[in-house]
Design an enzyme around this catalytic site. Structure first.
Site, PDB file in Angstrom:
ATOM      1  N   ASP A 216      -0.552 -14.725  21.172  1.00 12.44           N
ATOM      2  CA  ASP A 216      -0.225 -15.676  22.362  1.00 12.44           C
ATOM      3  C   ASP A 216      -1.045 -15.372  23.244  1.00 12.44           C
ATOM      4  O   ASP A 216      -1.110 -14.141  23.853  1.00 12.44           O
ATOM      5  CB  ASP A 216       1.257 -15.848  22.567  1.00 12.44           C
ATOM      6  CG  ASP A 216       1.553 -16.787  23.703  1.00 12.44           C
ATOM      7  OD1 ASP A 216       1.471 -17.936  23.207  1.00 12.44           O
ATOM      8  OD2 ASP A 216       2.208 -16.530  24.636  1.00 12.44           O
ATOM      9  N   GLU A 268      -6.036  -0.284   9.070  1.00 15.12           N
ATOM     10  CA  GLU A 268      -5.220   1.053   8.298  1.00 15.12           C
ATOM     11  C   GLU A 268      -4.469   0.596   7.226  1.00 15.12           C
ATOM     12  O   GLU A 268      -4.006   1.619   6.287  1.00 15.12           O
ATOM     13  CB  GLU A 268      -4.171   1.521   9.438  1.00 15.12           C
ATOM     14  CG  GLU A 268      -4.799   2.475  10.550  1.00 15.12           C
ATOM     15  CD  GLU A 268      -3.810   2.562  11.599  1.00 15.12           C
ATOM     16  OE1 GLU A 268      -4.230   3.237  12.619  1.00 15.12           O
ATOM     17  OE2 GLU A 268      -2.532   2.587  11.287  1.00 15.12           O
TER      18      GLU A 268
END
Length: 566
Positions: A216, A268
């Site tokens: 956002d 990751e």
């Protein structure tokens, strides 16, 4: 190579051409009967989502919140609002969606927190000059006693962008920056605690199986508050709110340092997590948000604001595909969401059917025609619903054939119209109350979905609905449309199934562009042609796969799209 939905689910770059279905959790399905949609309700409808054929769902905020801005005022970034569910229920929902080969994207709100967030409460309690206040943007006021705000910056939701606090000793104190509602204090993204906490949040949800994030106000994190507030305030009064990374509040180059950190966290995981930026920036500034070193994708709202005209669609699509190709990125397309008047209604109004954007923040309450319609009372009689739905079906079918990701908003697959006439006492959008009714707000596109023609809330839940549902909503119910071969739900299901079968390289070739028609071909011979006019035109050669409306012999009717395979 032709891809199946199973292949899309398992591909590391699944998001590049995914169909993503936005769920506004409070209004999707209510399992416990309290009138508010919940996570268990979403889980109960996974079969519907699978049959629809979407690749992913995007959940609007479900975090603890006072709903000062529809959940975008977040109290706790690593929990679920008790009205919506629990973390265990979230895990069960993710497991059910994944079992159905559907990815999960969640909203993350990094520009501001709620004023009920533990950090902000600690900042107010700690007083001026405290380390706690450095996580937000506090400044002394002007005037003899600091009784005036630091400058004249406006809030995106009206009024000043500064709010004064009461200090621990009871005196009038410092002012904090809130570019949106006063309940949404802006974070200070120059503080290491803010960076570290959001990395923790990204890992928290990624560890729970979340596949991606919708970011956002992605262009608003970094701000330059020096050296002179008054000089910056004068910039804000101008008409050009963007520029090239020089604006004090929006789209600063430094924001990409944040997203490089986030990309390291995404990588990751196997497969890497992804993200899409809500970034209302100049077109030439979008690419960095969607680069492989950044978030991966940027919301493209251009079609949402497009006039229903061939040349306007062509310019928008061609420009955005070229920009994405230059950086190896993937573009996105959208016509409706939780902030704008539904496009089946916009296209049925007398004007251009546009929905404008609010600089720096997000969409307006429907923009141009949509906003005018709402402010005039939102009478459904003012909408040519047949024309609006015909145009909406044509535009969506054309968009679903484009390279890139398609974002759908819950209920558009039913052809839902905007609910315009909601009694003042039943409204919930804070924009309505902050403006004393001058802004009608966004409640009309957030009315709970109709699942059945009968029932007190049309199957939304056993305890009614948190926003009033008009009687006509039952005509759009899922159980009404499921058995109708000409329904909008049937069209979406057919189109999404074909899209999976036909998906190919992210490119197209234009082969037709006239004042009223537009057509392109994908590398595998998959073609889409839309007739923007009202008179029929000749059908393109090839095998008809699907059309947004009935075809006449050898002709494509007005305001209709067809897919053919050459």
């Amino acid at each position: 190579m032709t891809l199946s939905s199973h292949d899309v689910f398992n591909a590391p770059d699944w998001w590049r051409q995914a169909v993503v279905y936005q769920i506004y959790p409070r209004s999707f399905a209510d399992a416990n009967g309290d009138g508010i949609g919940d996570l268990v309700g979403i889980t109960s409808r996974v079969g519907y989502l699978k049959e629809l054929g979407v690749d992913a769902v995007w959940l609007s905020p479900f975090y603890p919140s006072a709903l000062a801005d529809g959940g975008y005022d977040v109290d706790d970034y690593r929990d679920v609002d008790p009205k919506i569910g629990t973390l265990d229920e979230f895990d069960e929902m993710v497991a059910a969606l994944h079992a159905a080969q559907i990815k999960v994207v969640v909203d993350i709100v990094p520009n501001h927190s709620s004023n009920r967030h533990e950090w902000f409460k600690a900042a107010v309690a700690a007083g001026k000059g405290s380390p706690e206040r450095e996580r937000y943007i506090f400044r002394d006021g002007k005037g003899e006693a600091g009784e005036l705000p630091p400058n004249a910056w406006p809030s995106g939701f009206g009024g000043p962008a500064w709010e004064q606090v009461i200090e621990p000793d009871g005196s009038q104190g410092q002012w904090y920056l809130h570019l949106f509602a006063k309940e949404q204090p802006d974070f200070n993204w120059d503080h290491p605690d803010v960076h570290a906490d959001f990395l923790k949040t990204l890992r928290f949800w990624s560890d729970r199986g979340v596949d991606g994030f919708r970011v956002d106000v992605a262009h608003g994190l970094k701000k330059n508050l020096d050296p002179a507030f008054d000089a910056i305030a004068r910039i804000l009064e101008g008409t050009d709110l963007f520029g090239d990374g020089q604006h004090p509040l929006w789209d600063r180059d430094e924001v990409h340092e944040v997203y490089a950190e986030w990309r390291a966290v995404f990588n990751e995981y196997d497969p890497p997590r992804t993200a899409v930026a809500e970034a209302w920036v100049a077109p030439h500034r979008q690419a960095r948000y969607s680069s492989p070193e950044g978030l991966g994708q940027t919301f493209n709202f251009d079609l949402l604001r497009a006039r229903f005209e061939s040349d306007h669609f062509y310019e928008i699509i061609d420009r955005n595909l070229r920009a994405a190709a230059e950086i190896g990125g993937s573009t996105t397309w959208v016509f409706s969401n939780h902030d704008v008047v539904r496009h089946a209604t916009r296209y049925g109004l007398d004007g251009e059917g546009m929905s404008a954007a609010a600089p720096g923040g997000g969409a307006t309450m429907g923009g141009n025609d949509g906003k005018r319609w709402l402010l005039d009372g939102g009478d459904p009689a003012d909408v040519d619903q047949a024309k609006g739905l015909r145009r909406a079906r044509a535009a969506t079918l054309f968009m679903l054939a484009l390279p890139g990701s398609a974002y759908l908003y819950q209920g558009e697959e039913l052809g839902l119209q905007e609910v315009g006439q909601i009694p003042d006492e039943a409204r919930q959008d804070p924009a309505f109350f902050r403006s004393e009714g001058r802004e009608i707000g966004r409640d009309g596109c957030r009315v709970p979905l109709p699942w059945t023609r009968e029932g007190g809330s049309f199957g939304f839940g056993p305890g009614g609905a948190h926003l009033p549902q008009p009687a006509w909503l039952g005509d759009f119910a899922v159980d009404v449309e499921e058995g109708d071969p000409g329904s909008t739900l049937t069209l979406y299901r057919q189109a999404l199934a074909l899209r999976h079968e036909l998906e190919c390289a992210e490119s197209l070739t234009w082969f037709e562009q006239t004042a009223t028609t537009l057509g392109f071909e994908r590398p595998n011979g998959w073609c889409a042609v839309m007739n923007f006019g009202t008179e029929p035109v000749e059908l393109p050669e090839g095998t008809v796969l699907v059309s947004s409306g009935p075809l006449t012999e050898g002709q494509l009717p007005g305001e209709t799209t067809v897919w053919v395979r050459r």
